[in-house]
Design a protein around this motif. Sequence first.
Motif, PDB file in Angstrom:
ATOM      1  N   MET A  95       3.648  -3.288  -8.856  1.00 55.71           N
ATOM      2  CA  MET A  95       2.763  -3.340  -7.744  1.00 55.71           C
ATOM      3  C   MET A  95       1.144  -3.472  -8.175  1.00 55.71           C
ATOM      4  N   GLN A 123       2.605   6.017  -2.761  1.00 62.62           N
ATOM      5  CA  GLN A 123       3.469   6.990  -3.393  1.00 62.62           C
ATOM      6  C   GLN A 123       3.584   7.096  -5.026  1.00 62.62           C
ATOM      7  N   LEU A 124       3.227   6.086  -5.544  1.00 61.69           N
ATOM      8  CA  LEU A 124       3.717   6.046  -6.891  1.00 61.69           C
ATOM      9  C   LEU A 124       2.367   6.534  -7.856  1.00 61.69           C
ATOM     10  N   LEU A 125       1.195   6.412  -7.596  1.00 60.55           N
ATOM     11  CA  LEU A 125       0.083   6.856  -8.209  1.00 60.55           C
ATOM     12  C   LEU A 125      -0.013   8.096  -8.128  1.00 60.55           C
ATOM     13  N   ARG A 163      14.428   6.975  -9.457  1.00 63.73           N
ATOM     14  CA  ARG A 163      13.283   7.552  -8.574  1.00 63.73           C
ATOM     15  C   ARG A 163      12.923   6.400  -7.523  1.00 63.73           C
ATOM     16  N   ASN A 220       0.993  -1.258  -0.001  1.00 69.08           N
ATOM     17  CA  ASN A 220      -0.142  -0.136   0.126  1.00 69.08           C
ATOM     18  C   ASN A 220       0.747   1.267  -0.113  1.00 69.08           C
ATOM     19  N   PRO A 251       5.575   9.824  -8.871  1.00 73.38           N
ATOM     20  CA  PRO A 251       5.084  11.100  -8.561  1.00 73.38           C
ATOM     21  C   PRO A 251       5.708  12.386  -9.318  1.00 73.38           C
ATOM     22  N   HIS A 270       4.074  13.178  -4.087  1.00 76.42           N
ATOM     23  CA  HIS A 270       4.465  12.315  -2.821  1.00 76.42           C
ATOM     24  C   HIS A 270       4.982  13.032  -1.707  1.00 76.42           C
ATOM     25  N   THR A 318       5.268   1.025 -11.165  1.00 79.93           N
ATOM     26  CA  THR A 318       3.922   0.679 -10.877  1.00 79.93           C
ATOM     27  C   THR A 318       3.469  -0.708 -11.511  1.00 79.93           C
ATOM     28  N   ASP A 371       3.536   1.837  -1.362  1.00 69.79           N
ATOM     29  CA  ASP A 371       4.213   1.965  -2.808  1.00 69.79           C
ATOM     30  C   ASP A 371       2.889   2.436  -3.696  1.00 69.79           C
ATOM     31  N   LEU A 372       1.885   1.834  -3.638  1.00 74.80           N
ATOM     32  CA  LEU A 372       0.805   2.371  -4.600  1.00 74.80           C
ATOM     33  C   LEU A 372       0.231   3.737  -4.032  1.00 74.80           C
ATOM     34  N   HIS A 377      12.751  -0.832  -5.942  1.00 73.39           N
ATOM     35  CA  HIS A 377      12.121  -1.850  -5.091  1.00 73.39           C
ATOM     36  C   HIS A 377      12.959  -3.072  -4.797  1.00 73.39           C
ATOM     37  N   HIS A 397      -2.245  -5.280  -0.853  1.00 71.15           N
ATOM     38  CA  HIS A 397      -2.632  -4.456  -1.903  1.00 71.15           C
ATOM     39  C   HIS A 397      -1.694  -4.758  -3.004  1.00 71.15           C
ATOM     40  N   GLY A 398      -0.486  -5.463  -2.906  1.00 67.19           N
ATOM     41  CA  GLY A 398       0.345  -5.485  -4.063  1.00 67.19           C
ATOM     42  C   GLY A 398      -0.008  -6.979  -4.803  1.00 67.19           C
TER      43      GLY A 398
END
Lengths: 478, 235
Positions: free
Chosen positions: B157, A231-233, B193, A226, A288, A237, B154, A228-229, B196, B216-217
């Motif tokens: 994820m 901060q990435l979407l 950036r 969560n 972001p 951020h 993304t 990651d989603l 992971h 969530h992932g």
Amino acid sequence: MHVTSRAFHKNVRGAVADPNLRRSLATMKTGFRANRAKAAAALPEFEALRDAGAAIKDRTLAHLDHYLERFEARVEESGGQVHWARDGDEACRAVLDICRAHAARMVTKGKSMVAEEIALNAALEAAGIQPVETDLGEYIIQLRGEVPSHIIAPAIHVRKHQVADSFRENHPQFPADRPLEEPRDLLDEARAVLRDRFLTADVGITGANMLVAETGSTIIVTNEGNGDLTQLLPRVHIVVTSIEKVVPTLEDAATVLRLLARSATGQPMASYTTLSTGPRRPGDADGPEHFHVVLLDNGRSRMLGTEFRDALRCIRCAACINHCPIYGAVGGHAYGSVYPGPIGSVITPALASLEDAAALPNASTLCGRCEAVCPMRIPLPRMLRNWREHEVARRLAPARVRWGLRLWSFAARRPALYRAGTGLVARLLVRLGGRRGRLARAPLAGAWTRVRDLPAPPAGGTFMDQVRIKQSKARDGR
Amino acid sequence: MSQSARQAVLDGIRASLRRGPLPPETAAVLDTRLSRPEPNVVPAIALGDRRTLVARFLAAAEAAAATTQRVPPGEEGAAVADFLRAHALPAAVAVAADPRLDGLAAAPMLCVTRRGADHGAPTDADRVGVSHALAGLAETGTLLLASGPECPATLNMLPDVHVVVVRALDVVGGLEDGWDRLRRHAGAAPLPRTVHLVTGPSRTGDIEQTLQLGAHGPRRLHIVLIDDDPAAIRA
């Protein structure tokens, strides 16, 4: 920092009478404790890593100003911005300013204890911005209108039928008769609801487990994905973090990473360790567009100059909490601070005030388990004692406690008087105990005897008397 | 506000340390350490010969609930197709634009959409994502993935199923070896950036401390190891 620790004793009475809480806390003792022990035993270098981890933090704290300046410079070089905040209000304001600049209406949040410390959600809501917690545990307690009761398992006090109740109430889009008995059902529903939030949020806010001065990276360590989603979407951020999280190099971060997950959940590595450095780069298809770090002090720089400095080594793994017999009996909410357990009882008086949190350093048996498992070797029992000394010196302890201690110290410094006194009391207790050998009530021990009997000392005198008798018998027998 | 807050925090730190700003010579020593980082305690599980490291990488990844597959170079496309069929997953895959995955993307049994570069960002509809790792860490079975125009972060994820291709030659010992790869990859530029470190699929224990995979992932993590290192191939 909002603290309600003055109500500690009242909270405890409620907590120990709560059957749901007792069940929840029982699983913690078998889960977290056993897993940490297994993970530590499986790595021969674990003790050496603890030494190295503590040394890294000590070196960093001794030059904290320098490493923070270097971290800031690297963040800026990679296209991000650092905002310094003296206290929670300043930190909230920095976050709100960024949100307003991007006309944000909804923000997703990864789990952040610093955000809890500064009560960021309340500040966002007051500004008309909707915060959505995305860590499953945080999401559950947000629906229930609660604060976390544990720093890595925020909803540890909630049983699954209570989660189901909250979901039925808050997710009217699903059929009312859907099955929600199994943890799997609950998780799948939360995943579906929150996926939509990740994709539509204007800003994503996470915390940080570490800040790396060498690279200007912030690091989060998570299992759910969560963070990651989050901060990435979204386009923005924001990292909400505090000054003691900085480490010099990636190699130093590696040492902390080897300790962190093993001490927390017993995993060699969490599912996701994520390094975030600046905003997306030219040509990147995602990530972001804006990257902000809010650096909170809130009493930490002051702590650095006190006997509580070593507590700034804390990496928030929760091992001390998981192993604390007091936490295991009363749970996190009783403490009245977002940081419960041994580490919370040390840092809450420092970050808030001893006046507000004086009950906390006393909420310990000083059994020493917390220090024995702390990956950063923080001398927690010593610090709890230090706070008790401050409490007495500043006359915050109740008068009868201060007088009792004064009486005791008067006697303890006069061995003859002390022995005569204890001998007298021991004989008295034996007599009062009668044939049962236990007392249902005893003077000055009401708090003890209210819930259990006080065992009378064994007949035959005090410990010292018995040693003397034994020694003289041994001499005669020779 | 921010300038004065910054100064106040730094002054507070220095007051507690009972000194002023660091003298330039001390600062220079600290900066040298930052530019030449030294490892601390490196555990024995991060060391070993090539064969040991690759075997340990796969075993540790499986212990973290990933599935793994070793294939000769050139067969990764077929391997992914086999994996998807075996688990009744759709053959439609979102593959990173990374040229190291061009061979996989050309596999006839897969229905491939590329992601990143000119193909755009991954979407929520991508059920299976395929990425290429920069390195694998034997120590913990961890994949190191670095974002870039051809490696959208993304994709690691959003999909339900995450397939990661890693070369045996890129399997290294521990975190320090991973950082070396990362620094070489970044060169003089800042780090990518998003970096992971992925160890197994997503999970949670937040409901009654019962471990559930697939939070969530990704619900599944499948590792395809390309056996391109003669020194690491099983006897």
